[in-house]
Design a protein around this motif. Structure first.
Motif, PDB file in Angstrom:
ATOM      1  N   UNK A 192       0.984  -1.210   0.154  1.00 55.81           N
ATOM      2  CA  UNK A 192       0.017  -0.026  -0.051  1.00 55.81           C
ATOM      3  C   UNK A 192       0.777   1.322  -0.049  1.00 55.81           C
ATOM      4  N   UNK A 193       2.027   1.271   0.782  1.00 56.94           N
ATOM      5  CA  UNK A 193       2.767   2.386   0.855  1.00 56.94           C
ATOM      6  C   UNK A 193       3.444   2.643  -0.567  1.00 56.94           C
ATOM      7  N   UNK A 194       3.833   1.626  -1.217  1.00 61.16           N
ATOM      8  CA  UNK A 194       4.492   1.501  -2.429  1.00 61.16           C
ATOM      9  C   UNK A 194       3.609   2.421  -3.535  1.00 61.16           C
ATOM     10  N   UNK A 195       2.312   1.645  -3.516  1.00 59.35           N
ATOM     11  CA  UNK A 195       1.337   2.280  -4.466  1.00 59.35           C
ATOM     12  C   UNK A 195       0.949   3.673  -4.241  1.00 59.35           C
ATOM     13  N   UNK A 196       1.115   4.227  -2.775  1.00 59.68           N
ATOM     14  CA  UNK A 196       0.695   5.551  -2.355  1.00 59.68           C
ATOM     15  C   UNK A 196       1.848   6.374  -2.956  1.00 59.68           C
ATOM     16  N   UNK A 197       3.149   5.846  -2.803  1.00 60.86           N
ATOM     17  CA  UNK A 197       4.438   6.785  -3.486  1.00 60.86           C
ATOM     18  C   UNK A 197       4.394   7.021  -4.806  1.00 60.86           C
ATOM     19  N   UNK A 198       4.025   5.848  -5.518  1.00 64.31           N
ATOM     20  CA  UNK A 198       3.983   6.072  -7.072  1.00 64.31           C
ATOM     21  C   UNK A 198       2.796   6.871  -7.372  1.00 64.31           C
ATOM     22  N   UNK A 199       1.674   7.029  -6.897  1.00 63.60           N
ATOM     23  CA  UNK A 199       0.358   7.715  -7.109  1.00 63.60           C
ATOM     24  C   UNK A 199       1.046   9.168  -6.863  1.00 63.60           C
ATOM     25  N   UNK A 200       1.581   9.477  -5.819  1.00 63.06           N
ATOM     26  CA  UNK A 200       2.135  10.676  -5.404  1.00 63.06           C
ATOM     27  C   UNK A 200       2.899  11.364  -6.407  1.00 63.06           C
TER      28      UNK A 200
END
Length: 718
Positions: A191-199
């Protein structure tokens, strides 16, 4: 309790036995105690006594063995008690601690009992008991010992098994809890990796929107506009290795730490700097060019004014959609069992339905830049367009993470766009180990381009670095200007885990060997932590004396602009003590802008309009043309299983041809005669007079053979 009860029952017999042995009672008295109620006694003869003595010796040896066993029991019992003591010292729940104490007590009791038994045996051995009495007593003692051993062993085994079962249940319960915690941590990380990629994507979109917004709409003619300060990250130091090749332990590139070499300031009024232009020598006689003073509302450089001839043939605008096949790694590994590494077939799941020769031809997508450059009279302006062309060749790679097909040795690819765009292109695979492709383009609009590209790659664990080796040559017919440059390093990230993405990094040095003018382009590596525009490209165009004339800026996936320098001055020193140069420029002008991708491109391998037509079937092409490659054609049609089978057949056929050549070379060497190695059909090798490198150049004859439809010289590779 069972063991304690057994010991209490048998202890009086042990005491009586010990008493008789220590006081050496007569055999008669001992036998009278141990006989039955009838009181009858059998006389013992001399022969019977000798037999008893022999039995006594055997029993003595057994007692020695029993003492040895006692030592082993004492040794292992001490080790068991140490282990149990260590278990008590561990932090375990209360129930487990009680179980360990119970096992420890039973082990101590077992050790005491075994020692008592062995001590009794030693007393009997040293006491000198009468033979008859000892033999009869020993039968009873051995029976009692056997029963005691069985009871103790049964008790200890039951308690040990119960303790082990409790420990196993406790470990399983904790293991399940640890697995749940580990799964939760994995989900949180994903979830953290997806959030960073989206940001990061949102950050890039905001920066692009801010960059494309009109920046001069707030200024009026009556008030001077605010100077726009642009920091260009081009270093004046000698060219060094790309950032992706210097550090093998990092996955992401950090922000650039080099101090800016110069600063550019946009001038407010172009006329107020006319007098200061005398110190900027131009390559075409020193006269200032008004190229950047043209009306900015005119069509951009992408609106090709030189394409007077309209297309006579309608090219295809789509291909079959990419199938949604899942990649089964187990099936790939299963096919690799028992095979040599060089014979392992890679499935077409990793490919796109184009060969490397066709990808090389895609560099001509923006050939109109060269058409416009051929009409330029100013070599510095021409250099700007050549630089934009060198950057435009990377615009098609931003979403193209799939791998092109490796061409077979002798495979060719032609692109005849003489009627539409005025050029003809020919590629040939001239070497297989290492893989090398030669490319030649002849244009009727005043230019010729040729190159030989060899691909070198390095797998760094987290990313793959692809380094094209070889020079690109471009010559304009009218002026004789000869430009040479090399490609930068391409880096494919997230090879093991995550979504694949491509970045370009390094420097491109373009040299005009006739005028000695140069252009240095810097591709900034992408970083999550940098404030720079993603995929940024900056550059400076200088004359033969090192005087800067144009500043180039943009991104390799969108657009490139140029700004003419009207004045230069020395600025303040930077953080490293180096003095920066401040360039005052005119407003930038658009050189190149990327064409939008066709509709539904995401389902067609993100192909551009030109890439969609590269594998289109055409008549009269060579028998070795990439369009006729069966595995590539099957993949384009969505028949991937058949494509994998056909790909394996072609690769095995190529290996057989190579083995035959090696055998012929070996036979020629044994016979002492000269053997001619493989020679390409349409290219020959020579030493380049400008770079001093050995490369392949076009020797002619292909288009004449196509006109005659004589392909008898072509090898059978498909």
């Amino acid at each position: 309790m069972v063991s304690v009860r057994c010991i209490c029952t048998l202890w009086p017999l042990w005491i009586v036995s010990f008493f008789f042995c220590s006081n050496r009672l007569t055999p008669f008295f001992f036998t009278s105690v141990c006989t039955d109620d009838s009181g009858e006694e059998e006389p013992t003869s001399r022969s019977d006594r000798s037999e008893l003595q022999g039995a006594l010796k055997t029993l003595a040896s057994k007692l020695d063995d029993l003492c040895t066993c006692n030592e082993l029991i004492a040794k292992h019992g001490a080790a068991l008690q140490r282990s149990l003591s260590e278990l008590e010292a561990l932090r375990v729940p209360l129930e487990g601690s009680e179980k360990i104490k119970a096992v420890n007590e039973r082990a101590t009791l077992f050790r005491i009992t075994s020692n008592a038994m062995i001590n009794l045996a030693g007393v009997v051995k040293s006491g000198g008991v009468g033979v008859d009495a000892f033999i009869k007593y020993s039968d009873l003692s051995l029976l009692l010992w056997s029963e005691l051993w069985q009871a103790l062993l049964k008790l200890v085994m039951m308690d040990s098994w119960s303790a082990c079962r409790d420990f196993l249940e406790l470990a399983e319960s904790h293991s399940r809890r640890w697995q749940r915690v580990l799964q939760h941590e994995r989900e949180q990380r994903t979830h953290l990796e997806e959030t960073i990629e989206q940001l990061a994507k949102q950050h890039n979109s905001l920066e692009r929107a801010w960059r494309e917004a009109p920046s001069h709409s707030t200024s009026t003619p009556d008030t001077p506009s605010t100077h726009t300060v642009l920091i260009v990250g081009v270093s004046e130091r000698p060219r060094k290795e790309e950032a992706s090749d210097e550090d093998e332990d990092t996955e992401y590139f950090d922000a650039m730490e080099d101090s800016p070499a110069f600063i550019t300031v946009t001038a407010t009024d172009p006329t107020q700097h006319r007098r200061s232009q005398s110190n900027l020598s131009g390559a075409s006689g020193g006269q200032p060019s008004d190229w950047n003073l043209e009306d900015h509302s005119s069509p951009s450089c992408n609106d090709l004014s030189g394409k007077e001839v309209q297309p006579r043939r309608k090219r295809r605008s789509r291909i079959p959609d990419k199938p949604n096949y899942s990649l089964n790694l187990w099936s790939i590994m299963k096919n690799c069992i028992g095979k040599e590494l060089s014979k392992i077939p890679m499935p077409v799941n990793f490919n796109e339905p184009l060969s490397m020769l066709q990808r090389l031809t895609e560099d001509l997508e923006y050939s109109e830049l060269l058409d416009k450059a051929a009409r330029c009279e100013n070599s510095l302006e021409q250099m700007c367009l050549v630089a934009a062309f060198s950057v435009s060749s990377y615009s098609t790679t931003v979403h193209r993470t799939a791998k092109p097909f490796n061409p077979l040795l002798g495979e060719t690819y032609e692109l005849d766009r003489l009627e539409e765009f005025g050029y003809r292109s020919l590629c040939e695979q001239v070497s297989h180990h290492p893989p090398a492709a030669a490319h030649h383009v002849m244009s009727q609009r005043g230019w010729t381009l040729w190159q030989e590209i060899t691909i070198a790659s390095k797998f760094r664990g987290k990313y793959l670095s692809i380094m094209p080796l070889g020079a690109i040559h471009l010559q304009f017919h009218a002026s004789g200007n000869h430009y040479v440059w090399r490609k930068v390093t391409s880096t494919v990230h997230n090879i093991i885990v995550g979504k694949l993405w491509i970045d370009q990094s390094g420097d491109i040095d373009i040299v005009n060997h006739r005028t000695k003018e140069t252009c240095q382009l810097k591709f900034s590596p992408y970083s999550y932590f940098s404030r720079e525009v993603p995929r940024k490209v900056t550059g400076v165009v200088t004359d033969s004396e090192g005087q800067a004339h144009y500043i180039l800026s943009g991104t390799w996936d969108e657009r490139m602009e140029s700004a003419k320098i009207v004045q230069s001055s020395r600025g303040s020193s930077g953080a490293e003590g180096k003095q920066k140069t401040v360039y005052q420029t005119l407003a930038p002008r658009l050189l190149w802008k990327k064409y939008p991708l066709p509709e539904n491109a995401e389902n067609m391998y993100h192909f551009s309009s030109l890439a969609l037509t590269l594998n289109e079937e055409e008549p009269c092409v060579s028998l070795t043309d990439s369009r006729l490659r069966p595995d590539q054609r099957l993949m384009e049609e969505g028949r991937w299983d058949e494509a994998n089978t056909e790909k394996q057949r072609l690769e095995e056929k190529q290996r057989a041809v190579r083995r035959r050549r090696e055998a012929e070379a070996s036979d020629a060497l044994d016979e002492g005669r000269e053997y001619e190695s493989y020679q390409p059909q349409w290219f020959y090798q020579r030493t380049d007079p400008l770079t001093g490198e050995t490369n392949f150049v076009y020797k002619g004859g292909y288009w004449e053979a196509k006109e005659k439809q004589d392909w008898s010289m072509c090898p059978d590779i498909f």
